[in-house]
Design a protein around this motif. Structure first.
Motif, short mmCIF file in Angstrom:
data_model
loop_
_atom_site.label_atom_id
_atom_site.label_comp_id
_atom_site.label_asym_id
_atom_site.label_seq_id
_atom_site.Cartn_x
_atom_site.Cartn_y
_atom_site.Cartn_z
N LEU A 17 0.83 -1.21 0.00
CA LEU A 17 0.00 0.00 0.00
C LEU A 17 0.86 1.25 0.00
N PRO A 18 0.39 2.32 -0.68
CA PRO A 18 1.07 3.61 -0.54
C PRO A 18 1.01 4.09 0.91
N ALA A 19 1.96 4.94 1.28
CA ALA A 19 2.06 5.39 2.67
C ALA A 19 0.78 6.08 3.13
N HIS A 20 0.14 6.87 2.23
CA HIS A 20 -1.05 7.59 2.67
C HIS A 20 -2.24 6.65 2.88
N VAL A 21 -2.32 5.58 2.12
CA VAL A 21 -3.40 4.61 2.32
C VAL A 21 -3.17 3.84 3.62
N PHE A 22 -1.92 3.48 3.87
CA PHE A 22 -1.59 2.81 5.13
C PHE A 22 -1.92 3.71 6.32
N GLY A 23 -1.60 5.00 6.19
CA GLY A 23 -1.94 5.95 7.25
C GLY A 23 -3.43 6.06 7.47
N MET A 24 -4.21 5.98 6.39
CA MET A 24 -5.67 6.04 6.51
C MET A 24 -6.19 4.89 7.35
N LEU A 25 -5.67 3.68 7.10
CA LEU A 25 -6.14 2.52 7.84
C LEU A 25 -5.76 2.60 9.32
N LEU A 26 -4.64 3.23 9.60
CA LEU A 26 -4.25 3.40 11.00
C LEU A 26 -5.13 4.41 11.71
N GLY A 27 -5.91 5.17 10.95
CA GLY A 27 -6.79 6.15 11.57
C GLY A 27 -7.82 5.54 12.49
N ALA A 28 -8.13 4.27 12.30
CA ALA A 28 -9.13 3.62 13.16
C ALA A 28 -8.55 3.15 14.48
N SER A 29 -7.24 3.25 14.66
CA SER A 29 -6.61 2.69 15.86
C SER A 29 -7.07 3.31 17.17
N PRO A 30 -7.40 4.62 17.25
CA PRO A 30 -7.88 5.14 18.54
C PRO A 30 -9.15 4.45 19.03
N ALA A 31 -10.06 4.16 18.12
CA ALA A 31 -11.29 3.48 18.53
C ALA A 31 -10.99 2.06 18.99
N VAL A 32 -10.10 1.38 18.28
CA VAL A 32 -9.72 0.02 18.68
C VAL A 32 -9.05 0.06 20.05
N GLY A 33 -8.16 1.05 20.25
CA GLY A 33 -7.50 1.18 21.54
C GLY A 33 -8.46 1.48 22.67
N ALA A 34 -9.43 2.36 22.41
CA ALA A 34 -10.42 2.70 23.44
C ALA A 34 -11.25 1.48 23.82
N LEU A 35 -11.62 0.68 22.83
CA LEU A 35 -12.40 -0.52 23.12
C LEU A 35 -11.57 -1.54 23.89
N ALA A 36 -10.29 -1.67 23.52
CA ALA A 36 -9.42 -2.60 24.25
C ALA A 36 -9.25 -2.14 25.69
N GLY A 37 -9.08 -0.84 25.89
CA GLY A 37 -8.96 -0.32 27.25
C GLY A 37 -10.20 -0.55 28.08
N TYR A 38 -11.35 -0.44 27.44
CA TYR A 38 -12.61 -0.66 28.16
C TYR A 38 -12.80 -2.13 28.53
#
Length: 291
Positions: free
Chosen positions: A232-253
């Motif tokens: 993947l191009p770097a900007h597409v990879f960065g887009m997919l990482l954009g969901a990580s805060p929600a995943v992290g918040a759910l894992a923390g909960y």
């Protein structure tokens, strides 16, 4: 045929990037439970050292020597990997996972915005800034530790450089970039961990727990991320990482019972939309993904 091959590679890359986020955040949740025993530095060094051993056993990268031209980028990639882990775990020791990840993802977002350079991207930047304003303790939540926030911003800077140099080493070393980079990270972090915790890191019980954390937090996600960055191009990879805060918040909960306020969820939502939106806009001129 080339278009079909490119779509197949992109699909693999997307799945790899998303799976890496789930694995990494689950590992972070379990790792935080070890902080009272080993401290954040101790857990970081244990994680990187065991992950390096796992990746070397899996890939056996010594069979393909590293070229001299690839060494500078590899050293920076590994150093950013180790420093990112050190600063991120220091942030986790002080603030919830979802908030730490929400700040940290600003690093990939910066990569996306710099890659695009369009006037309309100022809208996405403004949305990200709004998310940060809502997320930071400006009166609505004085429980957030400013030192933890500073460590999260440091991790964001490391994550941006990790993506940039990871893309370079992935192109030259392929899958071997992950074990070599993790080895550099382990060399950087292990002395710090030993200096703060001592030989308790080598006790059988700690090694067993650490192996599970290393598998979830490092060996699996970083291997998957290298595969994603290859496809993947770097900007597409960065887009997919954009969901990580929600995943992290759910894992923390789920793992740590970390409950975020509605304002903090709104802030995380702003950052996610900004990261995904800017990446979608940045990718529109590209008709096919490079393999």
């Amino acid at each position: 045929m080339r278009s079909t091959s490119g779509q197949h590679a992109a699909a693999i890359g997307i799945c790899a990037a998303l799976a890496s986020q789930i694995s990494m955040n689950l590992g972070a949740g379990f790792a935080k439970q070890l902080f009272p025993m080993l401290g954040a530095y101790g857990v970081t060094s244990l994680r990187t050292a065991l992950a390096a051993a796992m990746l070397f056993a899996l890939y056996r990268p010594w069979r393909r020597p590293v070229t001299r031209a690839a060494i500078p980028a590899l050293l920076i990639y590994g150093a950013m990997l180790g420093t990112m882990n050190l600063t991120y775990y220091q942030a986790l020791a002080r603030i919830p996972i979802g908030i730490a990840t929400g700040i940290e993802v600003m690093g990939p977002l910066a990569v996306v915005l710099l890659a695009s350079r369009r006037p309309r991207d100022f809208l996405w930047l403004a949305l990200a800034v709004l998310g940060l304003i809502l997320l930071l303790p400006l009166g609505h939540d004085d429980r957030l530790d400013p030192v933890g926030i500073a460590f999260a911003f440091a991790a964001a800077a490391c994550w941006a450089l990790y993506i940039i140099f990871g893309k370079r080493v992935a192109g030259t070393l392929g899958s071997n970039a992950a074990p070599w980079g993790m080895l550099v990270a382990a060399v950087l972090t292990l002395p710090i961990g030993l200096g703060t915790t001592g030989t308790i890191l080598f006790s059988p019980a700690v090694l067993l727990i650490g192996a599970g954390i290393a598998l979830l937090s490092s060996a699996i996600p970083y291997s998957l991320e290298i595969e994603a960055m290859r496809r993947l191009p770097a900007h597409v990879f960065g887009m997919l990482l954009g969901a990580s805060p929600a995943v992290g918040a759910l894992a923390g909960y789920v793992i740590l019972d970390e409950v975020l306020t509605p304002v903090q969820w709104l802030a995380i939502g702003c950052i996610i939309v900004s990261a995904i939106g800017s990446s979608v806009v940045a990718s529109r001129p590209t008709t096919t993904l490079e393999t």
